[in-house]
Structure formats: structure tokens, C-alpha cells
Design an enzyme around this catalytic site. Sequence first.
Site, PDB file in Angstrom:
ATOM      1  N   HIS A 416       0.804  -1.213   0.000  1.00 13.90           N
ATOM      2  CA  HIS A 416       0.000   0.000   0.000  1.00 13.90           C
ATOM      3  C   HIS A 416       0.846   1.275   0.000  1.00 13.90           C
ATOM      4  O   HIS A 416       0.297   2.381  -0.120  1.00 13.90           O
ATOM      5  CB  HIS A 416      -0.959   0.009   1.197  1.00 13.90           C
ATOM      6  CG  HIS A 416      -2.323   0.528   0.862  1.00 13.90           C
ATOM      7  ND1 HIS A 416      -2.535   1.548  -0.039  1.00 13.90           N
ATOM      8  CD2 HIS A 416      -3.553   0.155   1.284  1.00 13.90           C
ATOM      9  CE1 HIS A 416      -3.832   1.793  -0.139  1.00 13.90           C
ATOM     10  NE2 HIS A 416      -4.475   0.963   0.650  1.00 13.90           N
ATOM     11  N   ASP A 420      -2.491   1.719  -4.740  1.00  5.15           N
ATOM     12  CA  ASP A 420      -3.766   2.037  -4.092  1.00  5.15           C
ATOM     13  C   ASP A 420      -4.875   1.181  -4.695  1.00  5.15           C
ATOM     14  O   ASP A 420      -4.667   0.472  -5.691  1.00  5.15           O
ATOM     15  CB  ASP A 420      -4.093   3.527  -4.256  1.00  5.15           C
ATOM     16  CG  ASP A 420      -3.064   4.411  -3.569  1.00  5.15           C
ATOM     17  OD1 ASP A 420      -2.656   4.060  -2.442  1.00  5.15           O
ATOM     18  OD2 ASP A 420      -2.662   5.427  -4.168  1.00  5.15           O
TER      19      ASP A 420
END
Length: 445
Positions: A416, A420
Site C-alpha cells: 500500500h 492504491d
Amino acid sequence: MPQLAESLVNATIDRWLKQPGDTVDMYEPICDLITDKVNAELPSTVRGTLVKILKGEGEVVDVGTAICLVETEEAAASAPTAPSAKEERQAAVPAATAGAPGLASPASAPMPAVAFDPNAPMRSRFSPAVQRLAAENGVDLARVAGSGLGGRITRKDVLAAIGSGNRGGAEPVHAPAPAALSYAPTPAFTPAKAAETLIIPEVEVDEGSPAPGGREYSIDVTPIRNTIAKNMRQSVNEIPHAWTMVEVDLTNLVNLRKALKDDFKKNEGINLTFMPFLLKAVVGAIKEYPLMNSVWAVDKIIVKRDINLSIAVGSEESVITPVIRNADQKTITGLAHEIHDLARRTREGKLKLADLQGGTFTVNNTGTFGSVLSYPIINYPQAAILTLETIVKRPVVIGEMIGIRSMVNLCLSFDHRILDGIICGRFHQKVKEILESYGPDTKLY
């Protein structure tokens, strides 16, 4: 210890294939090594005789450290002839009996050390097999005379001690002979010397044997399992994992494979599985979303131009991820051959270090074990990993109708810091779109 790869600074000696006294040919394997990447055989760089092992099995050795001594044929030819074992024994008798009317017992007077070659003092070095055999049968190795090179105790010596019934009483296994006979006295054994010469074997608990006082057993952590643990811990600790899953209708692909698999087996000699179709779809999706093919570098994100797919291959002992290089340049048939070859060599232990380096994205097939949903750990330092779950027939709504379709879940874990939900969602949908587009017109070559 050679520099096996740029990123490797050490290796663990798993098993010695040669023992002191064995002849060694050029490029002949002398030991098995375990690294953070793969198991490998270490070939000899010279021809000669293995004289001494400097690093034992299970030891972690830094690059550049000597692990054994090999006497080359040239050195042996130029060296003075060494006295025979018989001559050494005969020379040892006067030294042991000088100044006394008879032979002193080992308990009353220390015996002089036998004059072995100082370059090969092997008397107090025991192989794991010798230690285990001695421990299991209660044999005191300090009281066993070795017949190996440099006085090393061999397995045959321990078996002889067991057969004689003298495993470590007051008298040594090879008792002193009368003065008229020649013998090789053992080195003096004192409590102070014991710490230097004896190796006390650790208590081993075999798999399946209950530990004393409990309903459990222990399993030793192998070097490769320790490496896997280290890498998984590093991945979870450093990478903020996120996870997503999509359903894919593989009905058309299942029918295509069923129609082609027999001819493919006959023509190519290997089975046609679902994995090459999945890899082809992943390659197509990475081309549209190249950020999936990247690594985190603290102050920058490095996007890889080459698409090198790591595939997870599991066994009962470990999971290894060999790499298909330039997967975007291969056909479905080419990918099938790569998968088959890497899986075979992984299970046979014949991978090379180069086979495990340079991966940019990992694909796993947990569906072979019947899994329908999983949360994979990212193959550090890559940005993502995709798993193919098991294909199951389920009722699915198609328009206004309900039909039985072959459905599968694709699970994606991603870093992350780099990725995204939007880009991973689009990547996921692209893989799904390609997989569902396979049909009778799909080209395998």
C-alpha cells in the site's frame, strides 16, 4: 566459500559429499550448500586429495572463508614420502615404554600423543554420523582409536567398538597390547583435555517421538525454513499489506483446455494446466499498469521494465519462487514449458541461483490444494502477489437466467506504499477480462 551471488554474504554447509582421504576431481562436488536463495553443490576448483575439513555440517560460513584443505597432485608429488602407519606405530612403542619395565596403564600415566601429520589433526573431529551413532549406543569416543586419516574416528571404528562390547568402561576399546606387540596409543585423556577433544552430542528428539513428560514433539528448524521465516517476517514487518479479490468465470477456458489438453500432451510432452493462461493474462495486465511491476526504494519507486514472473513452487519442506524471465516475450506454450521445467527442477533440487533472482511479480496457485480464498504474503521486495484459487462449479446469474459456471477467485495482496485500490482494482479487472476472453480462437503458439 565463493561469492555465489551479489546479494549473498554467506552460506550454510548442509552436507559433506567428500571426507578426508577421498580423492577429488576438478569440478567434482565436494559439499552441499544452503543459501538464502537456493540449495547448491560446491564444485572443487582443484584436483587432489581432501586432507582436512575446516567447517562442519550446519555451520554458517562467510564468503572468502576456507572450508577445507585439498592437497593437489603437484604438491603430493613434490612432498617427501610420509612414513607408513606401521612405521608410525612401531616408532610410538619405544616412546611409550621408555624408562619403565612394562607398559603403563592409561589410568596411571598419560600416554604420549601419536605423531600424526600436524597439518591434519583429525583425532578430535567427529562427523555428525559418528557422534549420533556413538550417542545412541553409549560409546565413549575418547576411548576409540581412529583408523581414518590423521587418526579420525570413522563409523567403522564405532561399530567395531559396539561389536566388541567395550563401549567406554575403565579400559579403552583398543586395550594396550603386550610389550612385544606394536600399537598406536591414544592421546592422553584428562578432564582438562576433555573440553578440547570431546564433542558432546545434543539430545535429539525424532519427529513423532513424544518429548519427556509431555504429549508433544519437536522438529529442528532447517536452514531453508529459517530463511523462509526471516523473509516472511521482513515482508510483513516492512510492507503494509492490503488485499482484494475478484471472481472470474473460467467456463470458456475450462472448455478450451479440455479440448486441447490431449493433443498438447502428445505434441509437447507436458500437461496443459491453467497456469500459463493466467501468466499470459497477468503479463497483459502489467503492460497496461506497469506500476504493479515495481519496488519501494524509500525516496523513490523503481518501476521494472522487464516482466519477470516468480512462480511459487511448494514441497513438504519449503516454498521456493523460481523466475520466468521476460515472460511478456513468451507464448502460452512457452510459458507452459517454463513452468514445467522450473517446477521439476525445484522439486529435484536442481535449481541454480540465477533461477531465483530478478523476479518482479509473483503468481501462486493455491487452488491445487482446494483453497477457495487466501491472503498471500508479498514476495519481498516486490509490490504485489496474485493467487489463483480452486475452480468450482457454482450457480451464477447471467442476465435474467441462472446457469452453472466454472468460477474461480483471484486474490491479490499489494504494497500500500506503492499501490492504491484504484490501480489494483483496474489491474484485477484487466486480468479477469483477459481470462474470460479465452475461447476457441485462442492461440497457444
